[in-house]
Scaffold this motif. Sequence first.
Motif, mmCIF file in Angstrom:
data_model
loop_
_atom_site.group_PDB
_atom_site.id
_atom_site.type_symbol
_atom_site.label_atom_id
_atom_site.label_comp_id
_atom_site.label_asym_id
_atom_site.label_seq_id
_atom_site.Cartn_x
_atom_site.Cartn_y
_atom_site.Cartn_z
ATOM 1 N N LEU A 91 -36.501 -33.659 48.851
ATOM 2 C CA LEU A 91 -35.414 -32.922 48.206
ATOM 3 C C LEU A 91 -35.092 -33.572 46.868
ATOM 4 N N PRO A 92 -34.515 -32.836 45.933
ATOM 5 C CA PRO A 92 -34.131 -31.425 46.003
ATOM 6 C C PRO A 92 -35.346 -30.489 46.028
ATOM 7 N N ALA A 93 -35.147 -29.303 46.587
ATOM 8 C CA ALA A 93 -36.190 -28.286 46.654
ATOM 9 C C ALA A 93 -36.015 -27.286 45.521
ATOM 10 N N SER A 97 -24.475 -23.732 52.167
ATOM 11 C CA SER A 97 -24.235 -25.170 52.226
ATOM 12 C C SER A 97 -25.323 -25.939 51.500
ATOM 13 N N ALA A 98 -26.563 -25.475 51.604
ATOM 14 C CA ALA A 98 -27.669 -26.143 50.903
ATOM 15 C C ALA A 98 -27.433 -26.133 49.402
ATOM 16 N N MET A 99 -26.996 -24.996 48.881
ATOM 17 C CA MET A 99 -26.726 -24.908 47.442
ATOM 18 C C MET A 99 -25.506 -25.749 47.075
ATOM 19 N N ALA A 100 -24.460 -25.682 47.874
ATOM 20 C CA ALA A 100 -23.240 -26.436 47.575
ATOM 21 C C ALA A 100 -23.475 -27.941 47.643
ATOM 22 N N ALA A 101 -24.429 -28.362 48.481
ATOM 23 C CA ALA A 101 -24.716 -29.787 48.624
ATOM 24 C C ALA A 101 -25.559 -30.321 47.471
ATOM 25 N N GLY A 102 -26.028 -29.431 46.598
ATOM 26 C CA GLY A 102 -26.801 -29.869 45.445
ATOM 27 C C GLY A 102 -28.252 -30.146 45.736
ATOM 28 N N ALA A 103 -28.755 -29.603 46.828
ATOM 29 C CA ALA A 103 -30.125 -29.900 47.239
ATOM 30 C C ALA A 103 -31.139 -28.872 46.754
ATOM 31 N N VAL A 104 -30.710 -27.964 45.883
ATOM 32 C CA VAL A 104 -31.590 -26.886 45.435
ATOM 33 C C VAL A 104 -31.652 -26.884 43.912
ATOM 34 N N SER A 119 -52.200 -25.613 47.886
ATOM 35 C CA SER A 119 -51.951 -26.797 47.077
ATOM 36 C C SER A 119 -50.533 -27.339 47.277
ATOM 37 N N ARG A 120 -49.825 -26.819 48.254
ATOM 38 C CA ARG A 120 -48.461 -27.259 48.463
ATOM 39 C C ARG A 120 -48.204 -27.396 49.963
ATOM 40 N N SER A 121 -47.104 -27.990 50.303
ATOM 41 C CA SER A 121 -46.798 -28.177 51.708
ATOM 42 C C SER A 121 -45.331 -27.865 51.940
ATOM 43 N N PRO A 122 -45.029 -26.627 52.276
ATOM 44 C CA PRO A 122 -43.631 -26.266 52.542
ATOM 45 C C PRO A 122 -43.089 -27.048 53.736
ATOM 46 N N HIS A 123 -41.789 -27.184 53.762
ATOM 47 C CA HIS A 123 -41.104 -27.854 54.858
ATOM 48 C C HIS A 123 -40.153 -26.858 55.510
ATOM 49 N N ALA A 124 -39.887 -27.080 56.779
ATOM 50 C CA ALA A 124 -38.875 -26.282 57.477
ATOM 51 C C ALA A 124 -37.870 -27.236 58.098
ATOM 52 N N LEU A 125 -36.611 -26.897 57.976
ATOM 53 C CA LEU A 125 -35.530 -27.682 58.563
ATOM 54 C C LEU A 125 -34.728 -26.732 59.447
#
Length: 303
Positions: free
Chosen positions: A122-124, A140-147, A245-251
């Motif tokens: 992160l950030p994503a 919440s993800a956006m409000a937490a500043g992780a995007v 060429s990328r590796s997405p993550h899931a939470l």
Amino acid sequence: QGLPMPTMWAAWDPTHPRLGQCPPGEDADAADAGDGYELPYWSRTWQGYEERFRADYVFEPLGISVTQAPKAESKGAAASTDPGVTGTTVWDAAVVLAGYMAQWREDLSSTQTRSMAMPAWLPAERVIEIGAGTGLAGLSAMAAGAVLGSVVLTDLPALVPLLEKNIKANRGVLKANLHRVTAKPFVWGPAVPLAPDGRPFDLIIGADICYRESMVEPLLSTLLATMGSARHTADDDPIIEGLESRSPHALLALGLEHCPSAVERLFRALKADGLSIDMAPPEAFHPEYTSPHTVCIVHVYRA
């Protein structure tokens, strides 16, 4: 290549004490409070009807407020594939995931080593919430500043108006980031969802999205399509070429009191496709908004 979570996160253990058989009938309600486990004081289970289903819910650590829509006001949703209208209310798993993400804001502003809550990836840039319901987790993800880029809240078409309403309701919290949160209809299946810029998503989040046996296959199909599946190649779908060429993550924050066998079945299928699953330890959860006996948070990635 995806980076695993810090070593304190443990690989999924199929003997997890809360994984087992569904109660009789796949749509069974949660077990009675106190039936072998303890619910936290804030659990939505304790709320009366008005607060549980009708009143706005405010997640205080981030200031996120979401409107709920009772069944009587959700005829469109009820007519869709969600007969219980579960997407119009806030469930414990969404609160736990929001609490986990609330800690990211502190980590992102810290010059010290990141805590167990803050993933190294992160950030994503591009985030999608699947089965968003009220949108609490994505907001919440956006409000937490992780995007860094966009967040797309997705659910059945009938629930998109509720998501759009909740995005607008949080303009004061999101401020300049308001335009980077959108709501779109998305029905689970093999189609690969794309971000507003036309590229694949970096992070998939979801809360309480596996509570019936019948949900496992469509959810599995969506996760494998979005993260890139060993079952498919670029010859099958040109979009898969963009995932190589990328590796997405899931939470994912998954409730264990409704149908734990569905969660276990999902995990086994993801592992069979070569994906890694790490479970968050108790120390990684928000100190207040945690429910270790009924909600697990897992990180899914392709190592």
